[in-house]
Design an enzyme around this catalytic site. Structure first.
Site, PDB file in Angstrom:
ATOM      1  CB  SER A   1       2.462  -2.251   3.573  1.00  0.00           C
ATOM      2  OG  SER A   1       2.434  -1.085   4.280  1.00  0.00           O
TER       3      SER A   1
ATOM      4  CG  HIS B   1       3.458   8.187  12.347  1.00  0.00           C
ATOM      5  ND1 HIS B   1       3.858   7.130  13.047  1.00  0.00           N
ATOM      6  CD2 HIS B   1       4.377   8.209  11.556  1.00  0.00           C
ATOM      7  CE1 HIS B   1       5.024   6.719  12.562  1.00  0.00           C
ATOM      8  NE2 HIS B   1       5.386   7.133  11.546  1.00  0.00           N
TER       9      HIS B   1
ATOM     10  NE  ARG C   1       0.841   1.818   4.358  1.00  0.00           N
ATOM     11  CZ  ARG C   1       2.035   1.975   4.106  1.00  0.00           C
ATOM     12  NH1 ARG C   1       2.650   2.174   3.018  1.00  0.00           N
ATOM     13  NH2 ARG C   1       2.806   2.150   5.093  1.00  0.00           N
TER      14      ARG C   1
ATOM     15  CG  ASP D   1       1.043  -0.331   7.065  1.00  0.00           C
ATOM     16  OD1 ASP D   1       0.438   0.637   6.783  1.00  0.00           O
ATOM     17  OD2 ASP D   1       1.807  -0.597   7.540  1.00  0.00           O
TER      18      ASP D   1
ATOM     19  N   GLY E   1       8.890   0.948   3.253  1.00  0.00           N
ATOM     20  CA  GLY E   1       7.646   1.761   3.664  1.00  0.00           C
ATOM     21  C   GLY E   1       6.405   1.441   2.942  1.00  0.00           C
TER      22      GLY E   1
ATOM     23  CE1 TYR F   1       4.172   3.083  13.139  1.00  0.00           C
ATOM     24  CE2 TYR F   1       3.751   1.848  14.899  1.00  0.00           C
ATOM     25  CZ  TYR F   1       3.293   2.511  13.909  1.00  0.00           C
ATOM     26  OH  TYR F   1       1.991   2.337  13.601  1.00  0.00           O
TER      27      TYR F   1
HETATM   28  C1  GLA Z   1       3.638   1.991   9.582  1.00  0.00           C
HETATM   29  C2  GLA Z   1       2.338   1.328  10.352  1.00  0.00           C
HETATM   30  C3  GLA Z   1       1.134   1.825  10.105  1.00  0.00           C
HETATM   31  C4  GLA Z   1       1.003   3.276  10.285  1.00  0.00           C
HETATM   32  C5  GLA Z   1       2.279   3.996   9.348  1.00  0.00           C
HETATM   33  C6  GLA Z   1       2.310   5.235   9.773  1.00  0.00           C
HETATM   34  O1  GLA Z   1       3.013   1.620   8.132  1.00  0.00           O
HETATM   35  O2  GLA Z   1       2.488   0.006  10.260  1.00  0.00           O
HETATM   36  O3  GLA Z   1      -0.029   1.270  11.160  1.00  0.00           O
HETATM   37  O4  GLA Z   1       1.114   3.531  11.702  1.00  0.00           O
HETATM   38  O5  GLA Z   1       3.553   3.322   9.945  1.00  0.00           O
HETATM   39  O6  GLA Z   1       1.283   6.208   9.464  1.00  0.00           O
END
Ligand code: GLA
Length: 392
Positions: free
Chosen positions: A134, A43, A36, A180, A132, A230
């Site tokens: 997913s 966040h 995705r 995600d 980043g 995170y």
């Molecule tokens: C990662 C996490 C998501 C989300 C993003 C930031 O991808 O897996 O759940 O928090 O960071 O938006």
């Protein structure tokens, strides 16, 4: 300069071939689940916010077949390390690391009292890892879809996302939100997925303009969400909400934040300011999309980026460079807006632009990025794509 997305047919046939070579018999089930990219709403999925991701044309494909041994035997194209573990409950964290995504998903089915048959699986992917985008959620959703098929059950898309998220929490150690897994599970061609992360309900928002496209620029700077950055951000937002004294971020205004400023340190204040602003920006962005007010959409994307850079501190020089350069190319050059996307600390930027100028824009971004950092980013285009599914 735009790298191409391998067709689903070509990924599927390489998965089939690899399965047959590895296991010495043909695969009987094929499943796919996409990565995705998030257009806006970063966040805040773990803050009861709204997020607006889309499933992309880069995907995990699994070729599989049941076995009669009550074990999971799996291999991938990325590493020679294979995995083999008993299917029985309870599952435990093990090695290789990637096997935990499978173990976690298997456990999710056990938790729901669904019997999981043993299976052999070969995993291939067109998603860059650590970008980043997913790739782990895609793997979880693909495994969940595979087990649905093998066990003859249908979890439903939302439940599948929840199962996959728990696998990520418990077996990969990342306290992620729902975005995600939801996007990978529920994505649809031509649609953005507007997720209300308080109710966990989604509404599809059409991205119907054929003359626009979405560029994804992978900085190739890798981040590790489980290294603490995170989780630390998530903790900051919990502290902020506790100081403000409300039950949900959805009830918090900038005035509430100001009124409680003395109760928190500067970092918590800045993180909180991002959350409140970003929730409002997603609502505005949906409005801008629906009314085709693209300059407004672009402005909101840049504001989101600046807030993630300055208040949430999850950007990095590579992402800042891409977003600044996209902004320089600007509306006259066909760029609508740009921002970092995903967890940050590296990863990818997302750029909405005019489709017929995408190639030129990508070339400009690559050139300037390479001049600055000495290596090229990988840039590809995607329109909203289908979510996790069985391939027949
Ligand atoms: C990662 C996490 C998501 C989300 C993003 C930031 O991808 O897996 O759940 O928090 O960071 O938006």
């Amino acid at each position: 300069m735009l790298s191409l997305n391998p067709s689903i047919e070509s990924i599927t046939s390489s998965a089939k071939e690899a399965f047959e070579k590895h296991f010495g018999r043909p695969a009987t089930v094929m499943v796919a689940a996409p990565g995705r990219v998030n257009l806006i709403g970063e966040h805040i999925d773990y803050c009861d916010g709204f997020v607006l991701p889309l499933a992309i044309e880069r995907t995990v494909v699994i070729a599989a077949a049941p076995n009669n041994f009550d074990t999971v035997n799996a291999a991938t194209e990325f590493t020679a390390e294979t995995t083999s573990f008993p299917i029985a409950s309870p599952q435990e964290i093990g090695t290789p690391k990637w096997s935990n995504y499978l173990r976690g998903v298997v456990q999710g089915f056990h938790d729901r009292k669904i019997e999981v048959p043993g299976f052999d699986a070969f995993i291939v992917s067109s998603l860059p890892g650590g970008a980043g985008l997913s790739s782990s959620a895609a793997l979880e959703c693909a495994v969940a879809t595979l087990i649905e098929v093998l066990s003859g059950t249908d979890l439903g898309k939302k439940e599948k996302a929840i199962l996959a998220q728990k696998a990520e929490h418990d077996f990969a150690g990342v306290p992620c939100g729902i975005m995600d897994q939801y996007a990978s599970s529920c994505g649809q061609e031509g649609e953005l997925v507007l997720i209300d992360c308080r109710s966990n309900e989604a509404e599809m928002v059409p991205f119907s303009r054929e003359d626009l496209t979405i560029l994804i620029a992978n900085t190739k700077v890798s981040h590790e969400l489980s290294d603490g950055g995170y989780a630390a951000r998530r903790k900051n937002t919990e502290d902020g909400l506790a100081a403000i004294g409300k039950a949900s971020w959805r009830e918090v205004s900038f005035a509430d934040l100001e009124a409680n400023r003395a109760k928190m340190d500067d970092t918590t204040f800045a993180r909180s300011r991002h959350v409140i602003g970003e929730i409002a920006r997603v609502i505005d962005a949906v409005e801008a999309l629906k009314s085709e007010n693209f300059p407004r959409l672009g402005q909101l994307m840049y504001e989101s980026h600046n807030s993630l850079r300055d208040d949430f501190e999850v950007s990095c020089p590579e992402l800042d460079h891409l977003v600044a350069k996209a902004g320089e190319i600007g509306g006259n050059g066909g760029v609508i807006g740009a921002r970092m996307t995903g967890g940050g600390f590296g990863g990818s930027a997302v750029i909405v632009c005019e489709a017929d100028r995408a190639e030129q824009i990508a070339a400009g971004l690559c050139e300037s990025y390479e001049k600055e950092f000495g290596f090229a980013p990988e840039i590809f285009a995607s329109r909203p794509a289908a979510g996790a599914r069985e391939l027949r």
